[in-house]
Design an enzyme around this catalytic site. Structure first.
Site, PDB file in Angstrom:
ATOM      1  N   ARG A   1       6.717  -5.599   3.526  1.00 13.27           N
ATOM      2  CA  ARG A   1       5.585  -6.469   2.947  1.00 13.27           C
ATOM      3  C   ARG A   1       5.681  -6.095   1.265  1.00 13.27           C
ATOM      4  O   ARG A   1       5.355  -4.920   0.971  1.00 13.27           O
ATOM      5  CB  ARG A   1       4.259  -5.668   3.421  1.00 13.27           C
ATOM      6  CG  ARG A   1       3.065  -6.259   2.645  1.00 13.27           C
ATOM      7  CD  ARG A   1       1.707  -6.064   3.598  1.00 13.27           C
ATOM      8  NE  ARG A   1       1.412  -4.746   3.680  1.00 13.27           N
ATOM      9  CZ  ARG A   1       0.157  -4.408   4.279  1.00 13.27           C
ATOM     10  NH1 ARG A   1      -0.742  -5.164   4.885  1.00 13.27           N
ATOM     11  NH2 ARG A   1      -0.135  -3.150   4.660  1.00 13.27           N
TER      12      ARG A   1
ATOM     13  N   ASP B   1      -8.862  -6.813   6.243  1.00 12.47           N
ATOM     14  CA  ASP B   1      -9.465  -7.727   4.923  1.00 12.47           C
ATOM     15  C   ASP B   1     -10.224  -8.868   5.471  1.00 12.47           C
ATOM     16  O   ASP B   1     -11.134  -9.069   4.461  1.00 12.47           O
ATOM     17  CB  ASP B   1      -8.078  -7.964   4.213  1.00 12.47           C
ATOM     18  CG  ASP B   1      -7.703  -7.259   3.266  1.00 12.47           C
ATOM     19  OD1 ASP B   1      -8.363  -6.403   2.468  1.00 12.47           O
ATOM     20  OD2 ASP B   1      -6.300  -6.781   3.300  1.00 12.47           O
TER      21      ASP B   1
ATOM     22  N   GLU C   1      -6.226 -13.207   5.019  1.00  7.13           N
ATOM     23  CA  GLU C   1      -6.685 -12.165   5.250  1.00  7.13           C
ATOM     24  C   GLU C   1      -8.121 -12.170   4.806  1.00  7.13           C
ATOM     25  O   GLU C   1      -8.809 -11.214   4.573  1.00  7.13           O
ATOM     26  CB  GLU C   1      -6.022 -11.032   4.351  1.00  7.13           C
ATOM     27  CG  GLU C   1      -4.570 -10.745   4.708  1.00  7.13           C
ATOM     28  CD  GLU C   1      -3.906  -9.507   3.912  1.00  7.13           C
ATOM     29  OE1 GLU C   1      -3.782  -8.679   4.390  1.00  7.13           O
ATOM     30  OE2 GLU C   1      -3.470 -10.085   2.785  1.00  7.13           O
TER      31      GLU C   1
ATOM     32  N   HIS D   1       0.787  -1.134  -0.027  1.00  2.00           N
ATOM     33  CA  HIS D   1       0.050  -0.191  -0.081  1.00  2.00           C
ATOM     34  C   HIS D   1       0.765   1.359  -0.054  1.00  2.00           C
ATOM     35  O   HIS D   1       1.646   1.584   0.989  1.00  2.00           O
ATOM     36  CB  HIS D   1      -0.896  -0.098   1.192  1.00  2.00           C
ATOM     37  CG  HIS D   1      -1.813  -1.284   1.312  1.00  2.00           C
ATOM     38  ND1 HIS D   1      -3.067  -1.177   0.577  1.00  2.00           N
ATOM     39  CD2 HIS D   1      -1.543  -2.207   1.974  1.00  2.00           C
ATOM     40  CE1 HIS D   1      -3.792  -2.091   0.735  1.00  2.00           C
ATOM     41  NE2 HIS D   1      -3.054  -2.778   1.618  1.00  2.00           N
TER      42      HIS D   1
ATOM     43  N   ASP E   1      16.843  -9.372  -1.422  1.00  2.00           N
ATOM     44  CA  ASP E   1      18.054  -9.079  -1.911  1.00  2.00           C
ATOM     45  C   ASP E   1      18.843  -7.496  -1.136  1.00  2.00           C
ATOM     46  O   ASP E   1      19.945  -7.672  -1.380  1.00  2.00           O
ATOM     47  CB  ASP E   1      18.259  -9.128  -3.466  1.00  2.00           C
ATOM     48  CG  ASP E   1      18.532 -10.654  -3.832  1.00  2.00           C
ATOM     49  OD1 ASP E   1      18.709 -11.331  -3.042  1.00  2.00           O
ATOM     50  OD2 ASP E   1      18.517 -10.766  -5.065  1.00  2.00           O
TER      51      ASP E   1
END
Length: 257
Positions: free
Chosen positions: A72, A177, A151, A47, A86
């Site tokens: 996330r 969610d 979720e 988001h 990475d």
């Protein structure tokens, strides 16, 4: 750069950890937050407008403190998870996992062989640009925290199968969610939502995995604490800042003119 994942060690020893969400793409702000002593910070690339370059700088800043940087990712895709790890994130939050196959892929994309099939390069920030040498895969597999988000009602229904997947560390119940999937968007304190969170937490913790979830305030934190959630995230940076300034304005206005 940190090599040992301190929150993974705490969780493996039966402890609880507290973190928050970093949604504002700012190295200055995340450094201020890291000064607070939180166990971890989740840099939110799902988001918001965060770029990978900014995420790397935010991870680099957090590594200077006793706080574990996690990311996330936007989706359960190998290239997104690969890039997040990475650049030095010590774990990933993977959203919208609703099946055992999705959970299996989350592990596969996050770990090197023999535990997974992550693309291998030791010449990254995570590999200390080649200094980790032949031990890179072993070190990373040991210290990467894999968090899958359940979720929706489909994921809750498949939870007994999801928790059987080897390599998962945390199964995160997303209340917002979840409320939406029940036709009650945003109503995370609805009794049906809370009951699903409580039942899911008990099932996850009894399986030997760690349950995680999100608290929007101290009352919700108490609910999560009481039902055994050990991986606790408390609010979002933008909301915490807004709430603090709202309180300043409210106090000022209450004094009259």
């Amino acid at each position: 750069m940190a090599s040992e994942n301190t929150i993974k060690m705490k969780l493996n020893n039966g402890g609880r950890v507290i973190g928050s969400w970093s949604s504002i793409p700012s190295t200055v702000l995340i450094e201020i937050i890291a000064h607070s002593g939180l166990d971890f910070l989740v840099i939110d690339a799902e988001h918001g407008p965060l770029s990978m370059e900014t995420a790397q700088e935010m991870v680099r800043v957090v590594h200077g403190y006793a706080t574990t940087p996690l990311i996330r990712v936007p989706a359960n895709e190998p290239y997104l998870i690969l890039r997040a790890l990475d650049i030095g994130a010590q774990g990933v939050h993977i959203p919208h996992v609703s099946t055992a196959e999705g959970a299996r892929n989350a592990v596969k994309f996050s770990k090197y062989r023999p535990e997974g099939d992550r693309g291998y390069s030791p010449f990254t920030r995570a590999g200390r640009f080649g200094l980790n040498g032949v031990h890179h895969a072993e070190q990373v597999n040991k210290n990467t925290l894999v968090v899958v988000h359940v979720e929706g009602i489909e994921g809750v229904r498949n939870l007994k199968e999801i928790i059987k997947i080897e390599g998962l560390d945390v199964v995160f119940i997303g209340p917002y969610d979840l409320s939406q999937s029940l036709g009650k968007p945003g109503q995370i304190k609805d009794s049906e939502v809370i009951k699903l969170v409580q039942d899911s937490a008990k099932l996850i913790e009894n399986s030997g995995l760690v349950c995680g979830s999100f608290a929007s305030d101290k009352d919700y934190l108490d609910i999560l604490w009481d039902c055994g959630v050990r991986y606790l995230t408390y609010m979002v940076d933008s909301a915490i800042i807004l709430d603090s300034y709202h309180n300043i304005v409210k106090d000022f206005n209450s004094r009259g003119n």
